[in-house]
Motif scaffolding. Sequence first.
Motif, PDB file in Angstrom:
ATOM      1  N   GLU A  37       0.821  -1.212   0.000  1.00 19.37           N
ATOM      2  CA  GLU A  37       0.000   0.000   0.000  1.00 19.37           C
ATOM      3  C   GLU A  37       0.855   1.262   0.000  1.00 19.37           C
ATOM      4  OE1 GLU A  37      -3.197  -0.002   2.771  1.00 19.37           O
ATOM      5  OE2 GLU A  37      -3.539  -2.143   2.525  1.00 19.37           O
ATOM      6  N   ASN A  38       2.162   1.120  -0.035  1.00 21.17           N
ATOM      7  CA  ASN A  38       3.068   2.270   0.001  1.00 21.17           C
ATOM      8  C   ASN A  38       3.520   2.662  -1.398  1.00 21.17           C
ATOM      9  OD1 ASN A  38       2.837   1.962   2.717  1.00 21.17           O
ATOM     10  ND2 ASN A  38       4.776   0.902   2.977  1.00 21.17           N
ATOM     11  N   GLY A  39       2.595   2.908  -2.298  1.00 19.18           N
ATOM     12  CA  GLY A  39       2.953   3.392  -3.621  1.00 19.18           C
ATOM     13  C   GLY A  39       3.328   2.322  -4.618  1.00 19.18           C
ATOM     14  N   GLY A  40       3.076   1.068  -4.312  1.00 22.73           N
ATOM     15  CA  GLY A  40       3.408  -0.010  -5.226  1.00 22.73           C
ATOM     16  C   GLY A  40       2.657   0.080  -6.545  1.00 22.73           C
ATOM     17  N   HIS A  41       1.458   0.623  -6.510  1.00 23.33           N
ATOM     18  CA  HIS A  41       0.650   0.719  -7.723  1.00 23.33           C
ATOM     19  C   HIS A  41       1.322   1.619  -8.762  1.00 23.33           C
ATOM     20  CE1 HIS A  41      -2.901   0.618 -10.230  1.00 23.33           C
ATOM     21  NE2 HIS A  41      -2.867   1.932 -10.286  1.00 23.33           N
ATOM     22  N   GLU A  42       1.811   2.754  -8.333  1.00 21.33           N
ATOM     23  CA  GLU A  42       2.472   3.673  -9.279  1.00 21.33           C
ATOM     24  C   GLU A  42       3.757   3.070  -9.832  1.00 21.33           C
ATOM     25  OE1 GLU A  42       1.179   6.384 -10.667  1.00 21.33           O
ATOM     26  OE2 GLU A  42      -0.608   5.901  -9.495  1.00 21.33           O
ATOM     27  N   ASP A  43       4.449   2.288  -9.011  1.00 18.67           N
ATOM     28  CA  ASP A  43       5.661   1.622  -9.487  1.00 18.67           C
ATOM     29  C   ASP A  43       5.343   0.642 -10.608  1.00 18.67           C
ATOM     30  OD1 ASP A  43       7.249   2.995  -7.690  1.00 18.67           O
ATOM     31  OD2 ASP A  43       7.244   1.376  -6.199  1.00 18.67           O
ATOM     32  N   LYS A  44       4.298  -0.131 -10.438  1.00 21.81           N
ATOM     33  CA  LYS A  44       3.966  -1.107 -11.480  1.00 21.81           C
ATOM     34  C   LYS A  44       3.459  -0.419 -12.744  1.00 21.81           C
ATOM     35  CE  LYS A  44      -0.631  -2.562  -9.893  1.00 21.81           C
ATOM     36  NZ  LYS A  44      -1.400  -3.689  -9.384  1.00 21.81           N
ATOM     37  N   ILE A  45       2.791   0.707 -12.607  1.00 22.18           N
ATOM     38  CA  ILE A  45       2.374   1.481 -13.781  1.00 22.18           C
ATOM     39  C   ILE A  45       3.603   1.984 -14.526  1.00 22.18           C
ATOM     40  CG2 ILE A  45       1.206   3.588 -14.560  1.00 22.18           C
ATOM     41  CD1 ILE A  45      -0.756   1.435 -13.643  1.00 22.18           C
ATOM     42  N   ASN A  46       4.585   2.512 -13.793  1.00 18.81           N
ATOM     43  CA  ASN A  46       5.812   3.021 -14.428  1.00 18.81           C
ATOM     44  C   ASN A  46       6.583   1.907 -15.130  1.00 18.81           C
ATOM     45  OD1 ASN A  46       5.423   5.699 -13.678  1.00 18.81           O
ATOM     46  ND2 ASN A  46       6.462   5.426 -11.728  1.00 18.81           N
ATOM     47  N   ILE A  47       6.675   0.757 -14.507  1.00 18.20           N
ATOM     48  CA  ILE A  47       7.370  -0.380 -15.115  1.00 18.20           C
ATOM     49  C   ILE A  47       6.659  -0.799 -16.397  1.00 18.20           C
ATOM     50  CG2 ILE A  47       7.887  -2.839 -14.818  1.00 18.20           C
ATOM     51  CD1 ILE A  47       8.398  -2.116 -11.801  1.00 18.20           C
ATOM     52  N   PHE A  48       5.329  -0.880 -16.338  1.00 19.69           N
ATOM     53  CA  PHE A  48       4.545  -1.244 -17.509  1.00 19.69           C
ATOM     54  C   PHE A  48       4.741  -0.228 -18.639  1.00 19.69           C
ATOM     55  CE2 PHE A  48       0.465  -1.177 -19.867  1.00 19.69           C
ATOM     56  CZ  PHE A  48       0.490  -2.465 -20.367  1.00 19.69           C
ATOM     57  N   GLU A  49       4.691   1.050 -18.314  1.00 19.82           N
ATOM     58  CA  GLU A  49       4.897   2.098 -19.320  1.00 19.82           C
ATOM     59  C   GLU A  49       6.280   1.993 -19.953  1.00 19.82           C
ATOM     60  OE1 GLU A  49       2.127   5.765 -17.665  1.00 19.82           O
ATOM     61  OE2 GLU A  49       4.225   5.625 -16.998  1.00 19.82           O
ATOM     62  N   GLN A  50       7.279   1.686 -19.149  1.00 14.92           N
ATOM     63  CA  GLN A  50       8.641   1.575 -19.671  1.00 14.92           C
ATOM     64  C   GLN A  50       8.787   0.381 -20.608  1.00 14.92           C
ATOM     65  OE1 GLN A  50      11.207   1.573 -16.260  1.00 14.92           O
ATOM     66  NE2 GLN A  50      10.725   3.695 -15.739  1.00 14.92           N
ATOM     67  N   TYR A  51       8.210  -0.753 -20.241  1.00 14.81           N
ATOM     68  CA  TYR A  51       8.239  -1.908 -21.136  1.00 14.81           C
ATOM     69  C   TYR A  51       7.459  -1.621 -22.423  1.00 14.81           C
ATOM     70  CZ  TYR A  51      10.619  -5.302 -18.162  1.00 14.81           C
ATOM     71  OH  TYR A  51      11.563  -5.993 -17.422  1.00 14.81           O
ATOM     72  N   ALA A  52       6.321  -0.968 -22.296  1.00 11.29           N
ATOM     73  CA  ALA A  52       5.528  -0.625 -23.480  1.00 11.29           C
ATOM     74  C   ALA A  52       6.303   0.329 -24.380  1.00 11.29           C
ATOM     75  CB  ALA A  52       4.200  -0.004 -23.059  1.00 11.29           C
ATOM     76  N   ASN A  53       6.979   1.300 -23.794  1.00 11.92           N
ATOM     77  CA  ASN A  53       7.761   2.248 -24.578  1.00 11.92           C
ATOM     78  C   ASN A  53       8.909   1.543 -25.296  1.00 11.92           C
ATOM     79  OD1 ASN A  53       8.242   4.923 -25.482  1.00 11.92           O
ATOM     80  ND2 ASN A  53       9.869   5.146 -23.966  1.00 11.92           N
ATOM     81  N   GLY A  54       9.580   0.644 -24.601  1.00  8.96           N
ATOM     82  CA  GLY A  54      10.644  -0.133 -25.225  1.00  8.96           C
ATOM     83  C   GLY A  54      10.115  -1.036 -26.324  1.00  8.96           C
TER      84      GLY A  54
END
Length: 151
Positions: free
Chosen positions: A92-109
């Motif tokens: 609950e400590n911001g994990g959701h935003e981390d997974k969104i960022n990781i997903f965006e980075q993989y999608a961008n790559g």
Amino acid sequence: MASRIRIDQNKASFVQSLILNSDNPEGIFETYADIVAFAAAVGKKYDYRSPLEHIAQEPSPISYDVFMSRGYDLLINVLAITAMGNLDVFSENGGHEDKINIFEQYANGGLSYLQEQLTGAIDYQERLLLLLNKERHNTNPTQEFDLSRFL
């Protein structure tokens, strides 16, 4: 959830060229979420992960709920878990935003890879099918257990 999945500005026109609509009958994907999810899987496959530099205004950021409704939340979670190597994405400590960022980075790559592979193609669908077929029949001797023999 108010989270949104964003697309990099330098990939925006490419993403729009992949969408199937009345203006683009040669498009491949029905929704932007489909394109982004496919690109993220491609990014993971080839270990291409790059941060977004400038956020595109068009297509506008896509609600996380769209990805959930299409069943892509599982992909988002798996990518985050494998990238982080733990289950902190569910904290609950911001994990959701981390997974969104990781997903965006993989999608961008993945979009970078696809853009490179589809450059010069007249028919994106045909070229994409050729790439997928090549990957399907790719025999990689470093694989420990090859499931393709069961196909």
